[in-house]
Design a protein around this motif. Structure first.
Motif, short mmCIF file in Angstrom:
data_model
loop_
_atom_site.label_atom_id
_atom_site.label_comp_id
_atom_site.label_asym_id
_atom_site.label_seq_id
_atom_site.Cartn_x
_atom_site.Cartn_y
_atom_site.Cartn_z
N SER A 147 0.83 -1.20 0.00
CA SER A 147 0.00 0.00 0.00
C SER A 147 0.87 1.27 0.00
CB SER A 147 -0.94 -0.02 1.21
OG SER A 147 -2.13 0.66 0.93
N TRP A 148 1.92 1.25 0.82
CA TRP A 148 2.86 2.39 0.80
C TRP A 148 3.46 2.55 -0.60
CZ3 TRP A 148 3.09 6.24 3.98
CH2 TRP A 148 2.96 6.10 5.36
N ALA A 149 3.83 1.42 -1.22
CA ALA A 149 4.45 1.48 -2.55
C ALA A 149 3.52 2.18 -3.54
CB ALA A 149 4.79 0.06 -3.03
N MET A 150 2.23 1.81 -3.50
CA MET A 150 1.27 2.42 -4.42
C MET A 150 1.13 3.91 -4.13
SD MET A 150 -1.71 -0.43 -4.84
CE MET A 150 -1.70 -1.23 -3.26
N LEU A 151 1.06 4.24 -2.83
CA LEU A 151 0.89 5.65 -2.45
C LEU A 151 2.02 6.52 -3.00
CD1 LEU A 151 -0.08 5.84 1.32
CD2 LEU A 151 -1.12 7.09 -0.57
N PHE A 152 3.26 6.10 -2.76
CA PHE A 152 4.40 6.91 -3.23
C PHE A 152 4.44 6.94 -4.76
CE2 PHE A 152 6.10 6.12 1.12
CZ PHE A 152 6.39 7.44 1.45
N ALA A 153 4.19 5.78 -5.38
CA ALA A 153 4.24 5.73 -6.85
C ALA A 153 3.16 6.60 -7.47
CB ALA A 153 4.10 4.28 -7.32
N CYS A 154 2.00 6.66 -6.82
CA CYS A 154 0.90 7.50 -7.33
C CYS A 154 1.32 8.97 -7.38
CB CYS A 154 -0.35 7.36 -6.44
SG CYS A 154 -1.31 5.89 -6.81
N SER A 155 2.28 9.36 -6.53
CA SER A 155 2.75 10.75 -6.54
C SER A 155 4.03 10.91 -7.35
CB SER A 155 2.99 11.24 -5.11
OG SER A 155 1.76 11.34 -4.44
N GLY A 156 4.41 9.88 -8.09
CA GLY A 156 5.55 9.99 -8.99
C GLY A 156 6.90 9.68 -8.37
N TYR A 157 6.92 9.14 -7.14
CA TYR A 157 8.20 8.74 -6.55
C TYR A 157 8.61 7.37 -7.11
CZ TYR A 157 8.02 12.59 -3.28
OH TYR A 157 8.01 13.85 -2.75
N ASP A 158 9.93 7.18 -7.20
CA ASP A 158 10.44 5.87 -7.64
C ASP A 158 10.58 4.98 -6.42
OD1 ASP A 158 10.63 6.50 -10.33
OD2 ASP A 158 12.53 7.55 -9.99
N VAL A 159 9.78 3.94 -6.39
CA VAL A 159 9.72 3.06 -5.22
C VAL A 159 10.53 1.81 -5.48
CG1 VAL A 159 8.20 1.62 -3.82
CG2 VAL A 159 7.43 3.89 -4.57
N MET A 160 11.40 1.45 -4.54
CA MET A 160 12.04 0.14 -4.61
C MET A 160 11.56 -0.67 -3.41
SD MET A 160 15.82 -1.11 -5.53
CE MET A 160 15.69 -0.58 -7.21
N LEU A 161 10.91 -1.77 -3.76
CA LEU A 161 10.26 -2.62 -2.76
C LEU A 161 11.16 -3.82 -2.52
CD1 LEU A 161 7.53 -2.94 -1.29
CD2 LEU A 161 6.58 -3.87 -3.40
#
Ligand code: NAI
Length: 313
Positions: free
Chosen positions: A15-29
């Motif tokens: 859920s955190w990954a989706m939240l950050f990605a929705c705002s254009g951050y590059d997420v590494m899970l």
């Protein structure tokens, strides 16, 4: 300066990954189990698709763009190197979390990286006293599911620098979350303490047979919940009379009297717990829990959109 490291790809990590990605951050899970990362990506796609299909997404990006901002790794160092913010989401186990943070502490060098744990109730001092960079450590506890529930409680340890909290708060606001900041740590923080109080009273009412579980649930969803989706308990009290002082004058003694009848805390077990389980199973059988979650998530998405719309008026 756009990378977010997320440790653990279970319910909350996704859920955190989706939240950050929705705002254009590059997420590494990152996860220790590679299959878990694969199934996390499948689930992320399914969750986002469902939101986009119904126009309930929290992003101006396309679904493909959001997905493009999430990648995975089984190497911790790769996940945290270059990240501006690290959100740990491993299981609620103090020793495990302490060990994961020790490993991260050994790898991260820049002094402005925020260390945040999703822990539901472990106070931050118990997770960070052993860290060299403990001054940037805090709890960032989301309300489940974070993608649909904007509140995040930020809880500093006694040694957390205010600047680190400010950075976390600013980042939460950028991704559309609504942070609250505790002045000092306490078991359960704010949300889990209030939840514990509600469960405590609800358990008494059901286990001592004052009311059946369906009526108890209705009291929350059709009664108290209506207020509490929009305002908190003191605000409610303030406007349900001629201000807080008047409310206290009229109802204070009654509230105290009711509170005196609260029972001692106890584990929910025994015949009453078995009956409660049977009632809940009738309501939502265990093999239909995922459907019930989807049912809840659709309503929470719609409520979130409604609240945003009302706020703009
Ligand atoms: P989960 O069990 O769904 O996911 C945990 C993930 O961590 C799994 O994918 C597991 O493979 C991974 N993992 C285990 N050891 C690891 C390690 N050493 N390094 C990296 N990954 C590792 O758990 P969930 O529900 O996502 O909870 C995570 C945290 O979030 C917990 O601290 C929990 O208290 C907190 N939280 C949970 C909420 C909930 O409603 N489930 C709500 C808010 C916070």
């Amino acid at each position: 300066m756009n990378k977010i490291g997320i440790i653990g790809s279970g319910l909350i990590g996704k859920s955190w990954a989706m939240l950050f990605a929705c705002s254009g951050y590059d997420v590494m899970l990152y996860d220790v189990i590679s299959d878990q990362l694969q199934s996390a990506l499948v689930d992320i796609e399914a969750q986002l698709s469902a939101l986009y299909k119904e126009g309930l997404q929290r992003s101006s990006l396309t679904l493909a763009e959001v997905k493009g901002h999430i990648c995975t790794t089984t190497i911790l160092e790769e996940c945290v190197t270059g990240a501006i913010y690290i959100q740990e989401c491993v299981p609620e186990n103090r020793d495990l979390k302490r060990d994961v943070w020790r490993q991260i502490d050994d790898v991260i060098t820049p002094d402005d990286v925020v260390f945040a744990t999703s822990t539901s109730a472990i106070v931050p001092s118990l997770l960070s006293d052993h860290l060299k960079k403990r001054h940037r450590f805090m709890v960032a506890h989301p309300a489940n599911p974070p993608l649909l529930n904007p509140m995040v409680e930020l809880v500093p340890a006694p040694w957390t620098e205010p600047a680190a909290v400010d950075r976390a708060r600013a980042l939460m606001e950028v991704i559309g979350q609504v942070p609250i900041v505790l002045n000092k740590e306490i078991d359960g923080f704010v949300q889990a303490r209030i939840q514990a109080a509600i469960i405590h009273v609800a358990w008494q009412l059901v286990s001592e047979d004052y009311v059946d579980v369906e009526s108890l649930e209705t009291a929350m969803s059709e009664g108290l919940g209506g207020w509490y989706a929009f305002m908190g308990p003191f605000d409610v009290k303030h406007i349900n009379a001629n201000g807080f002082v008047d409310s206290n004058k009229k109802y204070g003694a009654m509230v105290e009297q009711v509170q005196k009848t609260f029972p001692k805390p106890e584990l929910m077990q025994g015949p009453a717990a078995e009956k409660l389980t049977r009632d809940l199973e009738q309501w939502t059988p265990s093999n239909r829990l995922a459907d019930r979650c989807r049912w809840r998530d659709r309503r929470m998405s719609a409520l979130l959109q409604l609240k945003r719309k009302l706020d703009e008026e």
